[in-house]
Design a protein around this motif. Structure first.
Motif, PDB file in Angstrom:
ATOM      1  N   ARG A 191      -3.519   6.725   9.054  1.00  0.00           N
ATOM      2  CA  ARG A 191      -2.916   6.157   7.835  1.00  0.00           C
ATOM      3  C   ARG A 191      -1.478   6.649   7.704  1.00  0.00           C
ATOM      4  O   ARG A 191      -1.105   7.675   8.282  1.00  0.00           O
ATOM      5  N   ILE A 192      -0.658   5.908   6.958  1.00  0.00           N
ATOM      6  CA  ILE A 192       0.697   6.366   6.682  1.00  0.00           C
ATOM      7  C   ILE A 192       0.654   7.504   5.669  1.00  0.00           C
ATOM      8  O   ILE A 192      -0.349   7.713   4.988  1.00  0.00           O
ATOM      9  N   LEU A 193       1.750   8.242   5.568  1.00  0.00           N
ATOM     10  CA  LEU A 193       1.845   9.386   4.647  1.00  0.00           C
ATOM     11  C   LEU A 193       0.636  10.313   4.824  1.00  0.00           C
ATOM     12  O   LEU A 193      -0.010  10.716   3.859  1.00  0.00           O
ATOM     13  N   SER A 194       0.338  10.640   6.073  1.00  0.00           N
ATOM     14  CA  SER A 194      -0.867  11.419   6.372  1.00  0.00           C
ATOM     15  C   SER A 194      -0.827  12.820   5.783  1.00  0.00           C
ATOM     16  O   SER A 194      -1.879  13.446   5.609  1.00  0.00           O
ATOM     17  N   ALA A 195       0.359  13.335   5.451  1.00  0.00           N
ATOM     18  CA  ALA A 195       0.458  14.673   4.864  1.00  0.00           C
ATOM     19  C   ALA A 195       0.161  14.675   3.368  1.00  0.00           C
ATOM     20  O   ALA A 195       0.009  15.745   2.771  1.00  0.00           O
ATOM     21  N   LEU A 196       0.059  13.492   2.777  1.00  0.00           N
ATOM     22  CA  LEU A 196      -0.184  13.370   1.336  1.00  0.00           C
ATOM     23  C   LEU A 196      -1.631  12.953   1.085  1.00  0.00           C
ATOM     24  O   LEU A 196      -2.330  12.506   2.004  1.00  0.00           O
ATOM     25  N   PRO A 197      -2.097  13.078  -0.155  1.00  0.00           N
ATOM     26  CA  PRO A 197      -3.470  12.670  -0.470  1.00  0.00           C
ATOM     27  C   PRO A 197      -3.726  11.212  -0.089  1.00  0.00           C
ATOM     28  O   PRO A 197      -2.828  10.363  -0.153  1.00  0.00           O
ATOM     29  N   GLU A 198      -4.963  10.914   0.277  1.00  0.00           N
ATOM     30  CA  GLU A 198      -5.300   9.575   0.754  1.00  0.00           C
ATOM     31  C   GLU A 198      -5.015   8.501  -0.291  1.00  0.00           C
ATOM     32  O   GLU A 198      -4.611   7.388   0.045  1.00  0.00           O
ATOM     33  N   ARG A 199      -5.210   8.818  -1.567  1.00  0.00           N
ATOM     34  CA  ARG A 199      -4.971   7.821  -2.612  1.00  0.00           C
ATOM     35  C   ARG A 199      -3.508   7.375  -2.617  1.00  0.00           C
ATOM     36  O   ARG A 199      -3.219   6.184  -2.844  1.00  0.00           O
ATOM     37  N   VAL A 200      -2.592   8.319  -2.390  1.00  0.00           N
ATOM     38  CA  VAL A 200      -1.174   7.962  -2.330  1.00  0.00           C
ATOM     39  C   VAL A 200      -0.922   7.050  -1.134  1.00  0.00           C
ATOM     40  O   VAL A 200      -0.192   6.059  -1.238  1.00  0.00           O
ATOM     41  N   SER A 201      -1.556   7.365  -0.006  1.00  0.00           N
ATOM     42  CA  SER A 201      -1.388   6.554   1.191  1.00  0.00           C
ATOM     43  C   SER A 201      -1.910   5.137   0.987  1.00  0.00           C
ATOM     44  O   SER A 201      -1.251   4.155   1.348  1.00  0.00           O
ATOM     45  N   VAL A 202      -3.089   5.018   0.405  1.00  0.00           N
ATOM     46  CA  VAL A 202      -3.702   3.701   0.190  1.00  0.00           C
ATOM     47  C   VAL A 202      -2.837   2.856  -0.747  1.00  0.00           C
ATOM     48  O   VAL A 202      -2.580   1.670  -0.493  1.00  0.00           O
ATOM     49  N   LYS A 203      -2.404   3.454  -1.843  1.00  0.00           N
ATOM     50  CA  LYS A 203      -1.582   2.719  -2.813  1.00  0.00           C
ATOM     51  C   LYS A 203      -0.266   2.276  -2.190  1.00  0.00           C
ATOM     52  O   LYS A 203       0.191   1.140  -2.408  1.00  0.00           O
ATOM     53  N   THR A 204       0.355   3.153  -1.417  1.00  0.00           N
ATOM     54  CA  THR A 204       1.626   2.819  -0.780  1.00  0.00           C
ATOM     55  C   THR A 204       1.453   1.684   0.218  1.00  0.00           C
ATOM     56  O   THR A 204       2.291   0.771   0.297  1.00  0.00           O
ATOM     57  N   THR A 205       0.357   1.712   0.980  1.00  0.00           N
ATOM     58  CA  THR A 205       0.086   0.634   1.928  1.00  0.00           C
ATOM     59  C   THR A 205      -0.054  -0.704   1.210  1.00  0.00           C
ATOM     60  O   THR A 205       0.472  -1.733   1.662  1.00  0.00           O
ATOM     61  N   GLU A 206      -0.744  -0.700   0.079  1.00  0.00           N
ATOM     62  CA  GLU A 206      -0.888  -1.925  -0.710  1.00  0.00           C
ATOM     63  C   GLU A 206       0.474  -2.441  -1.171  1.00  0.00           C
ATOM     64  O   GLU A 206       0.752  -3.650  -1.109  1.00  0.00           O
ATOM     65  N   LEU A 207       1.326  -1.539  -1.640  1.00  0.00           N
ATOM     66  CA  LEU A 207       2.651  -1.940  -2.115  1.00  0.00           C
ATOM     67  C   LEU A 207       3.500  -2.502  -0.976  1.00  0.00           C
ATOM     68  O   LEU A 207       4.192  -3.517  -1.153  1.00  0.00           O
ATOM     69  N   LEU A 208       3.447  -1.876   0.188  1.00  0.00           N
ATOM     70  CA  LEU A 208       4.223  -2.375   1.330  1.00  0.00           C
ATOM     71  C   LEU A 208       3.716  -3.744   1.774  1.00  0.00           C
ATOM     72  O   LEU A 208       4.520  -4.624   2.130  1.00  0.00           O
ATOM     73  N   ASN A 209       2.417  -3.941   1.748  1.00  0.00           N
ATOM     74  CA  ASN A 209       1.878  -5.258   2.106  1.00  0.00           C
ATOM     75  C   ASN A 209       2.368  -6.336   1.158  1.00  0.00           C
ATOM     76  O   ASN A 209       2.646  -7.464   1.569  1.00  0.00           O
ATOM     77  N   ARG A 210       2.475  -5.972  -0.106  1.00  0.00           N
ATOM     78  CA  ARG A 210       2.999  -6.933  -1.091  1.00  0.00           C
ATOM     79  C   ARG A 210       4.456  -7.284  -0.828  1.00  0.00           C
ATOM     80  O   ARG A 210       4.925  -8.366  -1.193  1.00  0.00           O
ATOM     81  N   LEU A 211       5.174  -6.355  -0.201  1.00  0.00           N
ATOM     82  CA  LEU A 211       6.580  -6.587   0.140  1.00  0.00           C
ATOM     83  C   LEU A 211       6.732  -7.252   1.503  1.00  0.00           C
ATOM     84  O   LEU A 211       7.849  -7.368   2.007  1.00  0.00           O
ATOM     85  N   ASP A 212       5.613  -7.673   2.076  1.00  0.00           N
ATOM     86  CA  ASP A 212       5.618  -8.295   3.406  1.00  0.00           C
ATOM     87  C   ASP A 212       6.135  -7.343   4.476  1.00  0.00           C
ATOM     88  O   ASP A 212       6.829  -7.755   5.422  1.00  0.00           O
ATOM     89  N   VAL A 213       5.804  -6.075   4.327  1.00  0.00           N
ATOM     90  CA  VAL A 213       6.079  -5.084   5.365  1.00  0.00           C
ATOM     91  C   VAL A 213       4.785  -4.872   6.154  1.00  0.00           C
ATOM     92  O   VAL A 213       3.751  -4.534   5.580  1.00  0.00           O
ATOM     93  N   ASP A 214       4.837  -5.115   7.449  1.00  0.00           N
ATOM     94  CA  ASP A 214       3.654  -4.928   8.289  1.00  0.00           C
ATOM     95  C   ASP A 214       3.444  -3.430   8.540  1.00  0.00           C
ATOM     96  O   ASP A 214       4.383  -2.723   8.932  1.00  0.00           O
ATOM     97  N   VAL A 215       2.235  -2.954   8.321  1.00  0.00           N
ATOM     98  CA  VAL A 215       1.899  -1.548   8.543  1.00  0.00           C
ATOM     99  C   VAL A 215       0.869  -1.458   9.663  1.00  0.00           C
ATOM    100  O   VAL A 215      -0.248  -1.973   9.538  1.00  0.00           O
ATOM    101  N   LEU A 216       1.255  -0.821  10.769  1.00  0.00           N
ATOM    102  CA  LEU A 216       0.351  -0.622  11.894  1.00  0.00           C
ATOM    103  C   LEU A 216      -0.020   0.856  11.971  1.00  0.00           C
ATOM    104  O   LEU A 216       0.869   1.712  12.090  1.00  0.00           O
ATOM    105  N   THR A 217      -1.294   1.178  11.902  1.00  0.00           N
ATOM    106  CA  THR A 217      -1.757   2.560  12.028  1.00  0.00           C
ATOM    107  C   THR A 217      -2.576   2.712  13.313  1.00  0.00           C
ATOM    108  O   THR A 217      -2.949   1.716  13.941  1.00  0.00           O
TER     109      THR A 217
END
Length: 453
Positions: free
Chosen positions: A238-264
């Motif tokens: 996951r992205i932001l692996s040094a931070l709590p998982e909830r922060v990572s999940v929320k950030t991934t959702e926000l980036l997807n909304r911005l049409d940023v592709d996230v590959l893990t």
């Protein structure tokens, strides 16, 4: 921020009285590295100890200007004009009674207690200052970190890192040039960001903002979401692996909304001029590639004869002194300081450098009085990630909360902005920081939202 870092506000409103460094001062403190921690420490020492005549302070840095490193992704995206946020080291030294010596650290002689600083040349290659030696009684190393390419083939040659102002400006000019070309050719522009840490995530959001703004300034053929493809590539699950998982999940959702592709779970095997190759055989088109996948200490630290770890960081005790020489301290990204509570070392964050700078000011006062040095205790206050004007997320930690608290939206954005303002307070004091904040707000109201040239 610590009250120890308060500056003399009035020094900016009137011309400072000239001062002379006392060559017979009982203690010479030399700080190498003018990043967030090093400059804060030099400023505080100048205000509190040089003024009293107890010490002389010299700050050494290879650059002539300072900018808060967490802002570089905004400079790279063009959403911040670096000229209005840079600080001249020579001016800060004048205002706060320390001496600035430009140049790069080249060597250390522990027996003679001297460091060697390289010569300084201008853009035409003309030497302005020769190589020289600077004597110290206490040496403090705070030279930050540089990009770690992990020996990935083609990474250093074909990817741009954002460690310095020069690199951030280089990326911005390349990006705008490629956007203009894509607009004229009505083609797609592919930007690959290798590394899903805070820098890579924040840069991806800022670039989406830049893409949307450019359409309003003449690039009418370029659809900011369809024609500019941004991909974040992260080797961890996951992205932001040094931070709590909830922060990572929320950030991934926000980036997807911005049409940023996230590959893990995507390990990079090679970086080519126009593509990023993954270990599983996938090829990611990339007209512009950014490497934000890790850091290491500068090579010079491994050449000083001091103990270093596998990342080249100087190994220090909890007093921030090196293991073999009590006259040499190191802190910030370039130091490996124990964190007993986590059975690891202090993470390379701006809040770490600030806390260590405040600690060192008090520790140096005790050292001057021949008192026993305290042990540094890191307080993890949480982490914040800014997605530009779109959103911000993070977690707060502290004794008043008693646990990690997830935050997002306006509150997270305000707290993120306040981190930079607290750094400015440490350097300039409250009055000038407030004045600068108002000036920057007014400037943004009369300037384009991105730097266009």
């Amino acid at each position: 921020m610590s009250s120890n870092a308060n500056a003399d506000d009035s020094s900016h409103e009137t011309t400072p009285e000239p001062f002379i460094i006392n060559e017979a001062a009982p203690h010479r403190i030399v700080i190498v590295g003018g990043g967030a921690g090093g400059l804060e420490l030099a400023t505080t020492l100048g205000n509190k100890l040089v003024k009293s005549g107890r010490v002389s302070v010299v700050l050494v840095d290879r650059s002539s200007t300072h900018i808060w490193k967490p802002l570089l992704h905004e400079v790279a995206a063009g959403s911040m004009d670096a000229n209005s946020h840079q600080l001249e080291y020579a001016a800060q030294a004048r205002w706060h009674r320390f001496v600035f010596q430009p140049g790069e650290l080249k060597g250390l002689d522990r027996e003679r207690k001297t460091i060697t600083v390289g010569n300084l040349v201008d853009d035409d290659g003309i030497e302005l200052l020769p190589q020289r030696e600077i004597k110290y009684d206490t040496l403090i190393l705070s030279i930050g970190s540089i990009t770690n390419f992990f020996n990935v083939p083609g990474a250093e040659k074909n990817a741009i890192s954002i460690d310095s102002m020069h690199q951030a400006e280089h990326f911005r000019r390349r990006m705008i040039g490629l956007c203009v070309r894509a607009d004229q050719a009505q083609s797609q522009l592919n930007i690959a960001i290798i590394g899903g840490g805070a820098t890579g995530v924040e840069l991806s959001a800022e670039l989406r903002n830049t893409a949307e703004v450019l359409g309003a300034y003449g690039l009418h053929n370029l659809d900011p979401h369809r024609d500019i493809r941004i991909t974040v590539i992260e080797a961890a699950p996951r992205i932001l692996s040094a931070l709590p998982e909830r922060v990572s999940v929320k950030t991934t959702e926000l980036l997807n909304r911005l049409d940023v592709d996230v590959l893990t779970d995507a390990k990079v095997s090679e970086v080519q001029e126009h593509a990023v190759l993954l270990a599983n055989g996938t090829q990611i088109p990339a007209d512009l590639t950014v490497w934000a996948a890790g850091i290491r200490a500068p090579q010079i630290l491994s050449e000083l004869g001091l103990p270093v770890n596998r990342l080249g960081q100087i190994v220090v005790s909890r007093t921030l002194q090196t293991e073999i020489d009590p006259n040499i301290f190191a802190f910030g990204d370039c130091a490996a300081c124990p964190w007993p509570e986590k059975n690891s070392t202090i993470p390379p964050r701006a809040q770490s450098a600030h806390q260590q700078a405040s600690f060192l000011f008090n520790a140096l006062k005790k050292r001057l009085d021949n008192q026993e040095l305290p042990l540094f205790e890191y307080r993890d206050l949480g982490s914040l990630v800014s997605l530009g004007r779109f959103d911000a997320v993070g977690n707060l930690m502290g004794p008043l909360i008693g646990r990690a608290m997830f935050i997002e939206g306006v509150l997270a954005r305000l707290l993120y902005i306040s981190l930079y303002r607290m750094h400015l307070v440490a350097l300039h004091g409250v009055i000038r920081t407030c004045a600068d904040t108002v000036a920057h707000w007014l400037r943004r109201k009369t300037s384009p939202r991105v730097k266009l040239h």
